[in-house]
Design an enzyme around this catalytic site. Structure first.
Site, PDB file in Angstrom:
ATOM      1  N   ALA A 192      23.363  52.374  30.144  1.00 37.02           N
ATOM      2  CA  ALA A 192      23.593  51.289  29.188  1.00 37.02           C
ATOM      3  C   ALA A 192      23.629  49.940  29.896  1.00 37.02           C
ATOM      4  O   ALA A 192      23.115  48.940  29.373  1.00 37.02           O
ATOM      5  CB  ALA A 192      24.887  51.538  28.423  1.00 37.02           C
ATOM      6  N   THR A 225      31.585  45.153  39.567  1.00 40.37           N
ATOM      7  CA  THR A 225      31.243  46.243  38.652  1.00 40.37           C
ATOM      8  C   THR A 225      29.938  45.942  37.924  1.00 40.37           C
ATOM      9  O   THR A 225      29.797  44.900  37.283  1.00 40.37           O
ATOM     10  CB  THR A 225      32.360  46.456  37.611  1.00 40.37           C
ATOM     11  OG1 THR A 225      33.601  46.630  38.286  1.00 40.37           O
ATOM     12  CG2 THR A 225      32.065  47.661  36.750  1.00 40.37           C
ATOM     13  N   ASP A 256      23.610  47.764  38.847  1.00 43.64           N
ATOM     14  CA  ASP A 256      22.830  48.096  37.655  1.00 43.64           C
ATOM     15  C   ASP A 256      22.002  46.893  37.209  1.00 43.64           C
ATOM     16  O   ASP A 256      20.841  47.041  36.802  1.00 43.64           O
ATOM     17  CB  ASP A 256      23.754  48.546  36.525  1.00 43.64           C
ATOM     18  CG  ASP A 256      24.597  49.744  36.919  1.00 43.64           C
ATOM     19  OD1 ASP A 256      24.114  50.586  37.691  1.00 43.64           O
ATOM     20  OD2 ASP A 256      25.749  49.827  36.445  1.00 43.64           O
TER      21      ASP A 256
END
Length: 336
Positions: A55, A283, A287
């Site tokens: 996601a 974090t 990605d």
């Protein structure tokens, strides 16, 4: 889609990037320092953010302007609805997101004052994304310029994905969390994208390229790079050793030092530097990097040029808290 869940919407049309992977709710706690084994520390109030490597990549690419779709599973619960809302608000297609069958995956994340994090993932619905789901998404896979995957879903599902890649498409894999990789998967990677910890794991306990008796590269456990690391401790040495395992290209992310790009087709190894920023929360930064890299490769950028853009995206992502909330727009990337 699979009878174990229902799609969130009708199938997506042709996309620049199809992400096949996880969708988690990130439960984030700030700590003064991350606890050692057996230690308890007090932290901040818990914050709940949409996350999961799949996601995250889909949201990051969509926010940059890519036509993006996600093939994933979420639960029919509040966390699942949070994820679907975040994907849709970013402009990513949720047509191939299956809903139901298990609770949404959850990631428990601690973040220290330097922005470094430690993560434990409960896969939940992610573990139910099956090879059958991949087969039923064959049309969507065939319509994607680039397909990106991670290892927060079953490895057998990633293997099935590789077998369904159409000619002319490009496959990007981030082997996180790291696992022993079959040669079939490694040979499809263009590039294999990993951080230094993941690179050591994939290379094996002694740090060299090789395969076990089952034809899988890597080792049963991670390695911190000791005296037996025969690939050498330099990222360049590890990148070349990784190429020996079969991927067409390799990208090793180096945090604030940028990234290293190695390509078997022209025998090059290029260090890409990163803009200097003040890190708030790392974090999801990897990605965001991988999503930007995959999208730019689909646009026709060379691997080094795609990585130059991706390091800027990753750098921008660490300047704000959370994962998906921190992912930058093109204007924010250009401003670095």
């Amino acid at each position: 889609m699979s009878t174990a869940g229902t799609p969130a919407a009708e199938p997506a049309a042709r996309c620049d990037l199809l992400v096949v992977g996880s969708a988690n709710a990130d439960l984030v706690i700030g700590v003064e320092r991350r606890p050692a084994a057996g230690e308890t520390v007090l932290g901040s109030d818990v914050r709940v953010h949409p996350g999961g490597k799949g996601a995250n990549q889909a949201v990051a690419a969509a926010r940059l302007g890519a036509r993006t779709a996600l093939l994933a599973r979420v639960g029919d619960d509040g966390h699942g609805r949070l994820l679907l809302d975040s994907l849709r608000s970013a402009g990513a297609s949720t047509a191939a997101v299956l809903v139901g069958g298990a609770p949404t995956g959850v990631a428990l994340i601690t973040v220290d004052p330097d922005g470094d994090n430690s993560i434990v993932v409960s896969p939940g619905a992610n573990a139910r994304l099956t090879p059958g789901d991949v087969r039923e998404a064959a049309d969507l896979i065939g319509a994607a310029r680039v397909v990106s995957a991670q290892l927060e879903i079953p490895l057998e599902t990633v293997g099935e994905l590789v077998r369904h890649l159409p000619g002319g498409s490009r496959f990007v894999l981030n082997p996180s969390p790291p696992a022993a990789l079959p040669a079939e998967i490694l040979s499809a990677c263009d590039p294999l994208v990993l951080n230094e910890h993941e690179a050591r794991f994939v290379l094996g306990a002694d740090g060299r390229a090789g395969a076990d008796a089952n034809g899988q590269a890597g080792a049963a456990g991670a390695n911190t790079g000791g005296a037996g690391d025969r690939s050498g401790t330099a990222p360049e040495d590890r990148a070349r050793a990784l190429l020996e395992l079969g991927p067409r290209s390799v990208v090793i992310t180096l945090g604030a030092r940028g990234a290293l790009v190695a390509d078997s087709r022209n025998d090059t190894c290029v260090h890409i530097t990163s803009p200097r920023v003040e890190a708030v929360d790392t974090t999801g930064a990897g990605d965001a990097f991988t999503a930007a890299l995959a999208w730019r490769l689909g646009r026709g950028d060379s691997l080094p040029d795609a990585a130059r853009y991706a390091v800027r995206v990753g750098a921008a992502a660490v300047t704000a808290p959370g994962a998906q909330e921190s992912f930058p727009t093109p204007e924010e990337v250009a401003a670095l």
